[in-house]
Enzyme design. Structure first.
Site, PDB file in Angstrom:
ATOM      1  N   ASP A  82      -3.668   5.212  10.634  1.00 54.81           N
ATOM      2  CA  ASP A  82      -2.815   5.232   9.473  1.00 54.81           C
ATOM      3  C   ASP A  82      -1.218   4.688   9.857  1.00 54.81           C
ATOM      4  O   ASP A  82      -0.580   5.311  10.444  1.00 54.81           O
ATOM      5  CB  ASP A  82      -2.915   6.407   8.783  1.00 54.81           C
ATOM      6  CG  ASP A  82      -2.421   6.379   7.542  1.00 54.81           C
ATOM      7  OD1 ASP A  82      -2.256   5.026   6.640  1.00 54.81           O
ATOM      8  OD2 ASP A  82      -2.072   7.395   6.908  1.00 54.81           O
ATOM      9  N   ASP A 104       1.223  -1.674   9.648  1.00 55.61           N
ATOM     10  CA  ASP A 104       2.188  -1.766   8.514  1.00 55.61           C
ATOM     11  C   ASP A 104       3.304  -2.360   8.642  1.00 55.61           C
ATOM     12  O   ASP A 104       4.640  -2.203   9.049  1.00 55.61           O
ATOM     13  CB  ASP A 104       2.494  -0.339   8.004  1.00 55.61           C
ATOM     14  CG  ASP A 104       3.026  -0.258   6.825  1.00 55.61           C
ATOM     15  OD1 ASP A 104       3.529  -1.340   6.033  1.00 55.61           O
ATOM     16  OD2 ASP A 104       3.463   0.822   6.087  1.00 55.61           O
ATOM     17  N   HIS A 209      -3.212   3.315  -1.062  1.00 56.17           N
ATOM     18  CA  HIS A 209      -2.689   4.401  -0.308  1.00 56.17           C
ATOM     19  C   HIS A 209      -2.048   5.207  -1.418  1.00 56.17           C
ATOM     20  O   HIS A 209      -1.951   4.580  -2.486  1.00 56.17           O
ATOM     21  CB  HIS A 209      -1.573   3.925   0.498  1.00 56.17           C
ATOM     22  CG  HIS A 209      -1.987   3.481   1.741  1.00 56.17           C
ATOM     23  ND1 HIS A 209      -1.468   3.831   2.970  1.00 56.17           N
ATOM     24  CD2 HIS A 209      -2.899   2.501   2.192  1.00 56.17           C
ATOM     25  CE1 HIS A 209      -2.009   2.882   3.995  1.00 56.17           C
ATOM     26  NE2 HIS A 209      -2.787   2.083   3.536  1.00 56.17           N
ATOM     27  N   GLY A 210      -1.600   6.310  -0.956  1.00 55.65           N
ATOM     28  CA  GLY A 210      -1.033   7.219  -2.119  1.00 55.65           C
ATOM     29  C   GLY A 210      -1.596   7.571  -3.358  1.00 55.65           C
ATOM     30  O   GLY A 210      -1.157   7.565  -4.226  1.00 55.65           O
ATOM     31  N   ASP A 254      -4.236  12.088   1.093  1.00 58.57           N
ATOM     32  CA  ASP A 254      -3.763  13.153   2.515  1.00 58.57           C
ATOM     33  C   ASP A 254      -3.035  14.379   1.740  1.00 58.57           C
ATOM     34  O   ASP A 254      -3.531  15.566   2.272  1.00 58.57           O
ATOM     35  CB  ASP A 254      -2.633  12.343   3.178  1.00 58.57           C
ATOM     36  CG  ASP A 254      -2.138  13.174   4.382  1.00 58.57           C
ATOM     37  OD1 ASP A 254      -2.618  14.279   4.735  1.00 58.57           O
ATOM     38  OD2 ASP A 254      -1.166  12.661   5.018  1.00 58.57           O
TER      39      ASP A 254
HETATM   40 ZN   LIG Z   1       0.123   5.074   3.325  1.00 59.60          ZN
END
Ligand SMILES: [Zn+2]
Length: 307
Positions: A82, A104, A209-210, A254
């Protein structure tokens, strides 16, 4: 059982209108909780670790742990890096046995993001490893990168990026954000951007994400048993379900797992002051992870019976 890449699971998820959950782990009990839930629900799954999780657990320990647990519990899974910060980290994970990596470059200039993503794709594909990249910037904090504002993904740029890099999936910014403190007001996701990207890149898997819901019950339990976590607001479940029915094939969660594990440990220790066997209290955390992942599979991802 084996560690697999994400190619087949994304293809099936796209066609089936569901998403695969990507759950961050850094220890045995988190891993077992996630895999047991996926076995119970017969769901495909991505286990992921960030740079800080790898620093915490050790890269070879993590790979061996995930392989062994996948075998023992009987669930195939992908092992994904990740937020890989650079080529070296991505290469290190590929060499160690990860089956998928994220590079990223979203904080770099566009051309630099293209170049670094291309470099990782060229290396990863030699080893049949999938690559996720990111375009646009999410608000919030992830590992050591923080941003105060969203920079939404530009659909035209997404097409150019995918064509030039050969990347396998793309994380986009449409209003989700990292961490437990996502929205000041009402949550708002830019479904128009997702729709435009889907129409310009048909069949191409998109990643969110998030996307934790930030369970208010878990926050309340943490605080009831000695915690001090400020009021937080996450992404509503219905919005994530809608995204899953579109081009979104992977949803990262997460925060929700961290919150529910902390809540379970705090509660167990407060209610059982004489217990000092770590298996008892960390086991309570493991059970809580399993329960939250099962509910994500049912309510958010729609991935039950995808194995
Ligand atoms: Zn992320």
């Amino acid at each position: 059982m084996a560690l697999i890449n994400t190619k087949e699971m994304f293809k099936k998820a796209y066609e089936g209108g569901y998403s695969i959950g990507a759950f961050n782990i850094s220890n045995l009990e988190q891993l077992q909780g996630v895999l047991e839930a996926c076995k119970e629900k017969k769901s495909a799954v991505i286990i992921q670790a960030s740079k800080s999780a790898i620093n915490y657990a050790g890269i070879n320990t993590l790979v061996a742990l995930v392989k062994a647990a996948s075998d023992e519990i009987g669930v195939d899974c992908a092992l994904h890096l990740d937020h890989g910060p650079n080529f070296e980290m991505a290469k290190k994970c590929i060499d160690a046995g990860f089956t998928s990596v994220m590079i990223d470059g979203s904080h770099l200039d566009y051309e630099e993001n293209v170049a670094i993503t291309k470099q990782v794709v060229e290396y990863a594909h030699k080893f049949n490893v999938s690559v996720e990249a990111e375009l646009g910037v999410l608000a919030g904090t992830e590992d050591d990168v923080t941003s105060d504002v969203h920079k939404y993904t530009d659909p035209e740029q997404a097409v150019d990026f995918v064509n030039r890099t050969g990347v396998d999936s793309l994380a986009i910014a449409i209003g989700t954000s990292h961490g437990a403190f996502k929205f000041k007001g009402e949550a708002k996701l830019r479904f128009d951007i997702l729709e435009e990207i889907q129409s310009k890149l048909p069949g191409f898997p998109i990643v969110l994400h998030g996307a934790s819901a930030v369970d208010q019950k878990a926050v309340a339990t943490c605080n009831e048993f000695g915690g001090d976590i400020a009021g937080a607001k996450g992404v509503p479940v219905e919005m994530l379900r809608k995204a899953s029915s579109m081009a979104v094939c992977k949803i990262n969660m997460d925060t929700d797992l961290r919150l529910c594990m902390t809540a379970a440990l705090r509660k167990f220790l407060a209610e059982n002051p004489t217990v000092f066997d770590p298996r008892k209290y960390i086991g309570a955390g493991r059970d809580a992870i399993q329960a939250v992942v099962e509910s994500k599979i049912e309510d958010v991802l729609g991935s039950a019976n995808s194995l």
